[in-house]
Design an enzyme around this catalytic site. Sequence first.
Site, PDB file in Angstrom:
ATOM      1  N   GLU A   1       7.231   7.529  14.427  1.00 13.67           N
ATOM      2  CA  GLU A   1       7.478   6.961  13.098  1.00 13.67           C
ATOM      3  C   GLU A   1       8.456   7.822  12.307  1.00 13.67           C
ATOM      4  OE1 GLU A   1       6.507   4.137  11.844  1.00 13.67           O
ATOM      5  OE2 GLU A   1       4.914   3.523  13.200  1.00 13.67           O
TER       6      GLU A   1
ATOM      7  N   TRP B   1       0.857  -1.181   0.000  1.00 16.98           N
ATOM      8  CA  TRP B   1       0.000   0.000   0.000  1.00 16.98           C
ATOM      9  C   TRP B   1       0.900   1.241   0.000  1.00 16.98           C
ATOM     10  CZ3 TRP B   1       0.728   3.385   4.026  1.00 16.98           C
ATOM     11  CH2 TRP B   1       1.305   2.874   5.180  1.00 16.98           C
TER      12      TRP B   1
ATOM     13  N   HIS C   1       6.526  -7.104  10.738  1.00 18.59           N
ATOM     14  CA  HIS C   1       7.907  -6.813  11.163  1.00 18.59           C
ATOM     15  C   HIS C   1       8.231  -7.498  12.493  1.00 18.59           C
ATOM     16  CE1 HIS C   1       7.647  -2.846   8.638  1.00 18.59           C
ATOM     17  NE2 HIS C   1       7.804  -3.924   7.892  1.00 18.59           N
TER      18      HIS C   1
ATOM     19  N   THR D   1       4.421  -1.192  18.814  1.00 25.15           N
ATOM     20  CA  THR D   1       3.779  -0.306  17.829  1.00 25.15           C
ATOM     21  C   THR D   1       2.558  -0.994  17.211  1.00 25.15           C
ATOM     22  OG1 THR D   1       5.456  -0.993  16.232  1.00 25.15           O
ATOM     23  CG2 THR D   1       5.728   1.175  17.200  1.00 25.15           C
TER      24      THR D   1
ATOM     25  N   GLU E   1       8.423  -3.622  17.814  1.00 24.24           N
ATOM     26  CA  GLU E   1       7.457  -3.795  16.721  1.00 24.24           C
ATOM     27  C   GLU E   1       6.119  -4.246  17.299  1.00 24.24           C
ATOM     28  OE1 GLU E   1       7.768  -2.762  13.801  1.00 24.24           O
ATOM     29  OE2 GLU E   1       9.826  -2.924  13.136  1.00 24.24           O
TER      30      GLU E   1
ATOM     31  N   HIS F   1       4.744   4.897   6.956  1.00 27.14           N
ATOM     32  CA  HIS F   1       3.881   5.121   8.126  1.00 27.14           C
ATOM     33  C   HIS F   1       3.820   6.599   8.509  1.00 27.14           C
ATOM     34  CE1 HIS F   1       4.781   0.677   9.419  1.00 27.14           C
ATOM     35  NE2 HIS F   1       4.178   0.769   8.249  1.00 27.14           N
TER      36      HIS F   1
ATOM     37  N   GLU G   1       8.673   1.046   6.481  1.00 23.41           N
ATOM     38  CA  GLU G   1       8.321   1.895   7.624  1.00 23.41           C
ATOM     39  C   GLU G   1       8.127   3.353   7.211  1.00 23.41           C
ATOM     40  OE1 GLU G   1       7.833   1.581  10.897  1.00 23.41           O
ATOM     41  OE2 GLU G   1       8.120  -0.565  11.113  1.00 23.41           O
TER      42      GLU G   1
ATOM     43  N   ASP H   1       1.438  -3.915   9.187  1.00 26.69           N
ATOM     44  CA  ASP H   1       2.874  -3.883   8.829  1.00 26.69           C
ATOM     45  C   ASP H   1       3.727  -4.189  10.061  1.00 26.69           C
ATOM     46  OD1 ASP H   1       2.520  -3.153   6.198  1.00 26.69           O
ATOM     47  OD2 ASP H   1       3.391  -1.137   6.399  1.00 26.69           O
ATOM     48  N   GLU H   2       3.376  -3.542  11.184  1.00 23.93           N
ATOM     49  CA  GLU H   2       4.172  -3.716  12.411  1.00 23.93           C
ATOM     50  C   GLU H   2       4.158  -5.182  12.838  1.00 23.93           C
ATOM     51  OE1 GLU H   2       5.799  -1.212  12.796  1.00 23.93           O
ATOM     52  OE2 GLU H   2       4.668   0.661  12.908  1.00 23.93           O
TER      53      GLU H   2
END
Length: 336
Positions: free
Chosen positions: A76, A31, A203, A170, A167, A117, A114, A199-200
């Site tokens: 971020e 995205w 990760h 977050t 991670e 974000h 990252e 995403d976090e």
Amino acid sequence: MPPEKAEVFKSLESWASHWVLPLLKPVDNCWQPNEFLPDPSQSSDDFTDEVRALRDRTAALPDEYFVVLVGDLITEDALPTYQTMINTLDGVRDETGASPSPWAVWTRAWTAEENRHGDLLRTYLYLSGRVDMLMVERTVQYLIGAGMNPGTENNPYLGFVYTSFQERATFISHGNTARLAKESDDPVLARICGTIASDEKRHENAYSRIVEKLLEVDSTCAMLAIADMMRKKITMPAHLMYDGRDPLLFEHFSAVAQRLGVYTAEDYADILEFLIGRWRLEKLEGLTGEGKCAQDFVCRLPPRIRKLQERADERARMLEPRSAKFSWIFNKELTL
Ligand SMILES: [Fe+2]
Ligand SMILES: [Fe+2]
């Protein structure tokens, strides 16, 4: 880290290519911030209608929420600091800036993922009109200038324990800002925070997989690293935040996040408990005596943290309610 330990990471390169790099997403499948924002390529009228709709949606969100979201954005946005921190780690750092080692490939691509974000949160906050962007931008500049000290001492065993924990932290906090946006009828912001949270999570998976592997190939050293990081306490990446005005800004931001339930002391104990289970630390075998002591310390820690927190909460309840002014929301005062 003792120089011979660098061999461990050298010997894990092909493992990392097979088990860590696939957790990255190809750029074309990722995205991008633009997909969540008003489309500037349409006519001015249509664009301003979308901006107006965004501002209407955010109107019901309380100021406390914006303080937390700004804190998350600033965290971020200090991404250069985190890439630098990972590149302090012996045996996995990017030696040339474009090194083909899987550790370096991961770090660059992780940074690139990252980077979206902060971009997305900043643009959304900018369009909402609810925050003082000048003060937000100043805080970001101060923070990147200040850096961070997570206590990882150039040691990738410590570094990957830290990143696994962070991670997940977050993932939890973006998940909670998503939930609050949904409850306050901003489904777009909910989708933004939820997408960042996922995403976090990916990760977190990568970093905790690395620690899991280290526990397999070098159990005592990995166990000692987990205990070492927990003794030092995991500091938040933005612990040195400052806006040029409030010397206790991080403490005040954390208090608001705690009050809104976005990231709390309980989450800290929960994350540790989760990682103990994820890494099956209670059942870890083949440790030296020192390793066993570290295992014992870590596995008994979550209830101890909870008890200390309960006592701190009790003490806090006896005190007068505190408040603080936040430059990010035009110096409005909030109860902490
Ligand atoms: Fe992030
Ligand atoms: Fe992250």
